[in-house]
Design a protein around this motif. Structure first.
Motif, mmCIF file in Angstrom:
data_model
loop_
_atom_site.group_PDB
_atom_site.id
_atom_site.type_symbol
_atom_site.label_atom_id
_atom_site.label_comp_id
_atom_site.label_asym_id
_atom_site.label_seq_id
_atom_site.Cartn_x
_atom_site.Cartn_y
_atom_site.Cartn_z
ATOM 1 N N ARG A 138 42.753 42.949 43.847
ATOM 2 C CA ARG A 138 42.501 41.882 43.144
ATOM 3 C C ARG A 138 40.786 41.881 42.837
ATOM 4 O O ARG A 138 40.366 40.733 42.701
ATOM 5 N N MET A 139 40.171 42.804 42.924
ATOM 6 C CA MET A 139 38.818 43.008 42.924
ATOM 7 C C MET A 139 38.401 42.494 41.585
ATOM 8 O O MET A 139 37.237 41.740 41.297
ATOM 9 N N GLY A 140 38.998 42.311 40.430
ATOM 10 C CA GLY A 140 38.622 42.023 38.989
ATOM 11 C C GLY A 140 38.763 40.660 38.906
ATOM 12 O O GLY A 140 38.403 39.843 37.851
ATOM 13 N N GLU A 141 39.433 39.797 40.018
ATOM 14 C CA GLU A 141 39.665 38.381 39.925
ATOM 15 C C GLU A 141 38.470 37.502 40.739
ATOM 16 O O GLU A 141 37.745 38.129 41.514
ATOM 17 N N PRO A 142 38.130 36.417 40.061
ATOM 18 C CA PRO A 142 36.770 35.658 40.765
ATOM 19 C C PRO A 142 37.399 35.226 42.146
ATOM 20 O O PRO A 142 38.575 35.084 42.292
ATOM 21 N N PHE A 143 36.492 35.003 42.937
ATOM 22 C CA PHE A 143 36.733 34.442 44.504
ATOM 23 C C PHE A 143 37.069 32.940 44.142
ATOM 24 O O PHE A 143 36.793 32.287 43.323
ATOM 25 N N VAL A 144 37.888 32.652 44.970
ATOM 26 C CA VAL A 144 38.287 31.043 45.184
ATOM 27 C C VAL A 144 37.493 30.484 46.262
ATOM 28 O O VAL A 144 37.787 31.007 47.459
ATOM 29 N N GLU A 145 36.769 29.790 46.210
ATOM 30 C CA GLU A 145 35.833 29.309 47.103
ATOM 31 C C GLU A 145 35.905 27.861 47.673
ATOM 32 O O GLU A 145 34.984 27.367 48.263
ATOM 33 N N ASP A 146 37.018 27.285 47.247
ATOM 34 C CA ASP A 146 37.432 25.956 47.647
ATOM 35 C C ASP A 146 38.577 26.065 48.636
ATOM 36 O O ASP A 146 39.755 26.568 48.102
#
Length: 246
Positions: free
Chosen positions: A45-53
């Motif tokens: 899932r490298m192409g997805e943005p991190f979820v940081e919450d």
């Protein structure tokens, strides 16, 4: 009758991907189906943005694995993954959804004894590298490769922001067995580990392993044996409906 199938959803530690559990599939009995949970921004899932919450990530994990969590399932998490696993179970409890047959929390203080402040401001490379060195779970080839190191540091920084966003909310304990794994040489104080007992409305066990924060790698076969032992115990009675030969 034999032991029923169960999905074991395995959540990674900060800075890691689902690959940390791939070897487990070869070591588990066939009735335990290891499901390595890949978080956004890494691995496949490298192409997805991190979820940081933190709360958003818990909700996303629950939604993405809803199918597994409608059947027999257990949760395993190491370090950050332990907190995520517990909070996924807590969310299921709050929504009156099917609870896991067991929750395995590894190398993590209890939610009530965490210090989110320790992750604040740790987004410069020097601090992150120092943490990787201290914890001792990163292969030397990562440090030797600027590309691999960059990916690892970016992931670790994002996960530290996840950890910093966690807020403990005292509530009802979850009525699922909690099995706590800890390393004897880890720097987490024993009383912060033992505080997990307050989160359990059912059984709570504690196993100590030789090694530091990454005893899960140093003592991999012993950790797997402990997981198998507890899941076998959970299904040693009348719950034997499906069999490994079905």
């Amino acid at each position: 009758m034999g032991t029923p199938f169960i999905d074991l959803l395995a959540l990674p530690c900060a800075g890691a991907s689902a690959t940390m559990y791939l070897r487990w599939r070869r070591s588990m009995p066939p009735w335990i189906r290891v499901v390595p949970v890949e978080l956004p921004g890494r691995g496949i899932r490298m192409g997805e943005p991190f979820v940081e919450d933190f709360d958003r990530l818990v909700a996303q994990i629950s939604d993405e694995h809803a199918a597994s969590m409608r059947g027999r399932y257990a949760l395993f998490g190491h370090s950050m993954g332990a907190l995520l696993a517990y909070c996924v179970a807590q969310r299921q409890h709050a929504l009156a959804g099917p609870l896991p047959r067991a929750v395995f929390v590894s190398a993590s203080p209890a939610p009530s004894r965490r210090d989110p402040g320790r992750f604040v401001g740790k987004d410069d490379d020097a601090a992150l590298i120092a943490d990787l060195r201290k914890q001792g779970g990163t292969p030397e080839e990562v440090f030797a490769s600027s590309e691999l190191l960059r990916l690892t540091l970016n992931t670790l920084a994002a996960d530290y922001r996840v950890c910093a966003s966690f807020r403990y909310r005292a509530g009802e304990p979850i009525f699922a067995p909690i099995h706590v794994f800890a390393g004897r040489e880890d720097d987490i104080a024993a009383e912060r580990i033992e505080a997990w007992r307050r989160e359990a409305g059912d059984v709570c066990t504690l196993d100590w392993f030789d090694g530091g924060h990454f005893f899960i790698r140093q003592q991999e076969q012993q950790v797997i044996a402990a997981v198998v032992r507890e899941l076998t115990h959970r299904f040693s009675g009348a719950d034997h409906v499906a069999t490994a030969s079905a």
